[in-house]
Design an enzyme around this catalytic site. Structure first.
Site, PDB file in Angstrom:
ATOM      1  N   GLU A 255      31.954 -10.913 109.250  1.00  0.00           N
ATOM      2  CA  GLU A 255      32.395 -11.108 107.867  1.00  0.00           C
ATOM      3  C   GLU A 255      33.389 -12.253 107.911  1.00  0.00           C
ATOM      4  O   GLU A 255      34.525 -12.084 108.349  1.00  0.00           O
ATOM      5  CB  GLU A 255      33.027  -9.827 107.330  1.00  0.00           C
ATOM      6  CG  GLU A 255      33.115  -9.803 105.819  1.00  0.00           C
ATOM      7  CD  GLU A 255      34.424 -10.364 105.310  1.00  0.00           C
ATOM      8  OE1 GLU A 255      34.420 -11.540 104.875  1.00  0.00           O
ATOM      9  OE2 GLU A 255      35.429  -9.664 105.366  1.00  0.00           O
ATOM     10  N   CYS A 289      39.261 -13.046 101.365  1.00  0.00           N
ATOM     11  CA  CYS A 289      38.037 -13.842 101.449  1.00  0.00           C
ATOM     12  C   CYS A 289      37.226 -13.733 100.174  1.00  0.00           C
ATOM     13  O   CYS A 289      36.381 -14.580  99.893  1.00  0.00           O
ATOM     14  CB  CYS A 289      37.208 -13.412 102.655  1.00  0.00           C
ATOM     15  SG  CYS A 289      36.822 -11.642 102.656  1.00  0.00           S
TER      16      CYS A 289
END
Length: 482
Positions: A255, A289
């Site tokens: 990720e 993010c």
């Protein structure tokens, strides 16, 4: 509980094979709101990190044989303990990471949900059975734990990123070594102690804290006993880890970074769009993010939208996350402040207008105020780099196809946000956006029951949801002659 008592409640050694072990060195953990040292924690070297893998490998066979119901009950007990100790754990998180206390409490609740979700998934691991189409044999399909895992978590969500990886590993029957970020190790150490109290057997989860991440963790990734690597962090580091993992053909979940576009169409409900944008931009002080990085607003509503966003951003109080009413805490360190300041200054030099903020606060602490920048020129670094700060960068558009092309013009593809009252347009644009997740008329997409992950250079695999546990399972086919 006072801040001093909260920090004193956290073990500071390495957690290996169910024991707390001292390391040859220690490293400081700082409070980003003051720059003061909170405590010292173990700073593992490669040999000490390898001892954690030894423990995980030794515990793997017994843990894989442990009944799924037992694994589920341990996770559920840990879920209950997280809720029971939310005040202490939130205080620890705010002290080491900086986010406002209310957000820290929200993260503990979010983190706990991963344990509850995977407690429920542990007892639903299944396989299949069928007859060979040509006859003469049967196929038996089963799922087995991949084996010892190396889990590497970031500093921005120190508890939730831990449970999002540890939860499915435990549920699947995998042991693990987890390395938290150097800046925020205390939440993970507190989590390990909670798992121990929940009844997790020795060696199933091991915690290695270190300032020498590459030196300490690379040997573990290259060791053939490690069968799974799960990493959350920057794209650059992720690429490096993928190169290491390729040498043993290790299963990986990545990720990585994002550059999220947020699109406000002319028919958007303005209240929904403004609230969603604030949520997508200011969660965790913009250090996520999933944060809205590039805000595209239809020219016909840009003036109203910009005015309202500026008013909302201006109303946010900045300060220590421990203070009442603070919603903008410090950034993680001075480098983060320098990066955000450089992006804003460069955009302004290129013709962008800074409507709010834009100037870092003097110390102590690492503060950058809520900032609104408009007329961001095409090609500005502010629009191509993950900001990781409380900066709303606004541009305008008039054409749907054009804004989709601009939104997709990035190597990243984690999440995007779309605001429109037209269901057809919302689904059409969502399909066209090259991201693993889309928030349609909402500014928060993270949910333990949903598959979190991206496309392109934003990562591989998914965490959470029905697919989250599959990342920790191997599929085995047994052919049986009739």
């Amino acid at each position: 509980m006072t801040p001093t008592e909260a920090i004193a409640s956290v073990p500071t050694d390495l957690f290996i094979a169910g024991s707390w072990r001292t390391a040859g060195r220690t490293m400081a953990v700082e409070n980003p709101a003051t720059g003061e040292v909170l405590t010292q924690v173990a700073d593992a070297d490669p040999d000490e990190a390898m001892a954690a893998l030894d423990a995980a490998a030794a515990a793997q066979a017994d843990w894989a044989r442990t009944p799924a119901r037992t694994r589920s009950e341990i996770l559920y007990r840990a879920f209950e303990l997280l809720h029971a100790e939310v005040d202490r754990l939130a205080l620890i998180m705010t002290l080491e990471m900086g986010k406002p206390l209310a957000e820290s409490k929200g993260e503990i609740a979010y983190a706990a949900e991963f344990f509850r979700w995977f407690a429920e998934e542990a007892v639903r691991i299944d396989g299949g059975h069928m007859r060979a189409p040509a006859g003469g044999a049967r196929f038996l399909i089963s799922k087995q734990p991949v084996g010892p895992c190396v889990l590497i978590t970031p500093w921005n969500f120190p508890m939730a990123m831990g449970t999002r990886k540890i939860g499915p590993a435990i549920a699947a029957g995998c042991t693990s070594v987890i390395k938290p970020a150097e800046a925020t190790p205390l939440s993970t150490l507190a989590l390990a102690e909670i798992l121990q109290r929940a009844g997790l057997p020795d060696g199933v989860v091991n915690v290695v804290t270190t300032s020498r991440a590459d030196d300490a963790m690379s040997p573990l990734i290259l060791d053939p006993r490690s069968r799974k690597l799960s990493f959350t962090g920057s794209t650059g580091v992720g690429k490096h880890l993928l190169q290491l993992a390729a040498q043993t053909v290790m299963r990986t979940s990545m990720e990585l970074g994002g550059n999220a576009p947020l699109i406000v169409f002319d028919d958007a409900d303005m209240d929904t769009a403004v609230a969603g944008t604030i949520a997508a931009k200011l969660r965790n002080i913009g250090q996520a993010c999933t944060a809205a990085n590039r805000i595209f607003v239809h020219a016909s509503v840009a003036e109203e939208f910009t005015r309202r966003i500026t008013e909302e951003m201006a109303s946010r109080r900045m300060g220590s996350g421990l203070e009442e009413g603070v919603t903008i805490g410090p950034l993680i360190d001075d480098k983060a402040v320098e990066k955000v300041n450089g992006l804003v200054r460069s955009a302004a030099d290129g013709g962008a207008r800074v409507l709010l903020g834009g100037v870092p606060e003097p110390g102590p602490g690492h503060f950058f105020p809520a900032t609104v920048v408009t007329d961001v020129p095409e090609g500005a670094e502010l629009g191509s780099t993950e900001i990781f700060g409380p900066v709303a960068a606004i541009s305008t558009f008039t054409d749907e196809d054009d804004v989709i092309a601009r939104a997709n013009n990035t190597p990243h593809g984690l999440v995007s946000y779309v605001f429109t009252e037209s269901l057809r347009r919302g689904l059409r644009v969502s399909d066209a956006l090259e991201t693993g997740m889309v928030g349609l008329n909402q500014g928060v997409v993270s949910n333990p029951a949903a598959p979190f992950g991206g496309m392109k250079e934003s990562g591989l695999g998914r965490e959470g949801g029905l697919t989250g546990i599959e990342e920790f399972l191997d599929t085995k086919y047994i052919g049986i002659a009739d």
